[in-house]
Design a protein around this motif. Sequence first.
Motif, PDB file in Angstrom:
ATOM      1  N   ARG A 143       4.777   2.407  -0.741  1.00  0.00           N
ATOM      2  CA  ARG A 143       5.098   3.780  -1.090  1.00  0.00           C
ATOM      3  C   ARG A 143       4.689   4.694   0.052  1.00  0.00           C
ATOM      4  O   ARG A 143       3.924   4.295   0.940  1.00  0.00           O
ATOM      5  CB  ARG A 143       4.358   4.218  -2.371  1.00  0.00           C
ATOM      6  N   ALA A 144       5.173   5.937   0.013  1.00  0.00           N
ATOM      7  CA  ALA A 144       4.787   6.913   1.033  1.00  0.00           C
ATOM      8  C   ALA A 144       4.766   8.306   0.434  1.00  0.00           C
ATOM      9  O   ALA A 144       5.631   8.660  -0.368  1.00  0.00           O
ATOM     10  CB  ALA A 144       5.749   6.868   2.218  1.00  0.00           C
ATOM     11  N   ALA A 178       0.813  -1.216   0.000  1.00  0.00           N
ATOM     12  CA  ALA A 178       0.000   0.000   0.000  1.00  0.00           C
ATOM     13  C   ALA A 178       0.848   1.269   0.000  1.00  0.00           C
ATOM     14  O   ALA A 178       2.053   1.244   0.254  1.00  0.00           O
ATOM     15  CB  ALA A 178      -0.926  -0.002   1.224  1.00  0.00           C
ATOM     16  N   THR A 179       0.191   2.386  -0.251  1.00  0.00           N
ATOM     17  CA  THR A 179       0.791   3.711  -0.136  1.00  0.00           C
ATOM     18  C   THR A 179       0.365   4.330   1.183  1.00  0.00           C
ATOM     19  O   THR A 179      -0.834   4.361   1.489  1.00  0.00           O
ATOM     20  CB  THR A 179       0.343   4.625  -1.294  1.00  0.00           C
ATOM     21  N   PRO A 227       8.144   9.228  -6.823  1.00  0.00           N
ATOM     22  CA  PRO A 227       9.157   8.370  -6.189  1.00  0.00           C
ATOM     23  C   PRO A 227       8.522   7.531  -5.079  1.00  0.00           C
ATOM     24  O   PRO A 227       7.442   7.871  -4.568  1.00  0.00           O
ATOM     25  CB  PRO A 227      10.159   9.377  -5.613  1.00  0.00           C
ATOM     26  N   ALA A 228       9.195   6.472  -4.683  1.00  0.00           N
ATOM     27  CA  ALA A 228       8.655   5.606  -3.631  1.00  0.00           C
ATOM     28  C   ALA A 228       8.385   6.393  -2.352  1.00  0.00           C
ATOM     29  O   ALA A 228       7.387   6.150  -1.659  1.00  0.00           O
ATOM     30  CB  ALA A 228       9.619   4.458  -3.348  1.00  0.00           C
ATOM     31  N   PHE A 229       9.272   7.326  -2.023  1.00  0.00           N
ATOM     32  CA  PHE A 229       9.042   8.238  -0.906  1.00  0.00           C
ATOM     33  C   PHE A 229       9.034   9.653  -1.469  1.00  0.00           C
ATOM     34  O   PHE A 229      10.035  10.115  -2.024  1.00  0.00           O
ATOM     35  CB  PHE A 229      10.128   8.108   0.163  1.00  0.00           C
ATOM     36  N   ALA A 287      11.521   2.340   4.690  1.00  0.00           N
ATOM     37  CA  ALA A 287      10.630   1.250   4.288  1.00  0.00           C
ATOM     38  C   ALA A 287      10.187   1.411   2.840  1.00  0.00           C
ATOM     39  O   ALA A 287      10.161   0.442   2.067  1.00  0.00           O
ATOM     40  CB  ALA A 287       9.423   1.207   5.220  1.00  0.00           C
ATOM     41  N   ALA A 288       9.852   2.634   2.436  1.00  0.00           N
ATOM     42  CA  ALA A 288       9.385   2.857   1.074  1.00  0.00           C
ATOM     43  C   ALA A 288      10.493   2.599   0.057  1.00  0.00           C
ATOM     44  O   ALA A 288      10.269   1.981  -0.992  1.00  0.00           O
ATOM     45  CB  ALA A 288       8.854   4.285   0.939  1.00  0.00           C
TER      46      ALA A 288
END
Length: 338
Positions: free
Chosen positions: A159-160, A107-108, A225-227, A152-153
């Motif tokens: 994602r965050a 999840a995001t 981006p992932a974060f 973590a992301a």
Amino acid sequence: MSKQEQQQQALVLGATGGIGGELARQLRAAGWAVRALHRGTAESAGRDAQGIEWVRGDALNAADVLAAARGCAVIVHAVNPPGYRRWSELVLPMIDNTIAAARAQGATVLLPGTVYNYGPDAFPLLREDSPQRPLTRKGAIRVELERRLATAAEAGGMRAIVLRAGDFFGPRAGNSWFTQAMVKPGRPVRAVQLPGRAGVGHQFAYLPDVARTMLALLEKRGALPAFASFQMAGHWDADGREFGRAIQRVVQRRGGAAPRLRAFPWWLVRLVSPFVATLRELLEMRYLWQREVRMDNALLLRTLGHEPHTPLDEAIEATLAGIGCLDGEAVQAAPARA
């Protein structure tokens, strides 16, 4: 559950609060299935009139969060310890539980950020890459919270998105400087207390605009981006008194006498703070009212093309009506505008 259905399911932690509640309502209005975790009784669980599914659980219980997040593509982490208290005990365990659930679901995580992360060396204009060297205990905790989320992301599997904004106000903002210090909810406005130092600018954010911005970023999550971290411009009070003048204009337009503008009694807070934990916590954050701190929204504009923005007087009027300061009106949120 199909892939399309899963991408339209969100879990909101902190849905009884200002930003969590506003996001839950806006997500639901946008067609998302929304689940909200709360610590009430089993009898209080179930769907409410707005179609939000309330499930019993505690954000401090990893198993509760994991179960509530099942099937969710988004987790809104808008939960905070009440009254500014017990941050060192509660903040990091809660984000760890959210991260574990997000990893399990791919999840995001959507996080309302703060300016607590920054120290005076980053003032007065904050950008997303400004150094995070806070001087306060709360600031250090927020830096660690976001570090864990980013780690973590970037490791993959989730994602965050973080969005920072000014001090919240709005018809359903819950505990805020607007309702706890500036005006008295449920009463006609006779006076407005201004917490800032005279001549020092301060940044505010209208809660429906914040939620709409977060929703717009969420819709672009696959391209981010992932974060990813962003900032809102919101409403800038250049001299610390424009907010008060806007309240005066609204009250007068509604037929009332212009309320007096006066300084917030910090001296009284300091006097009583040894006996009241919440007041001690507020004093720790007073520096944000004594220094100009402003967020640059250039990255947000490049990403979205605009920032949702409700005109100040319209936002103030909706807020005063929502908290019962204008002719006893009930909560009535003004629509957010692009």
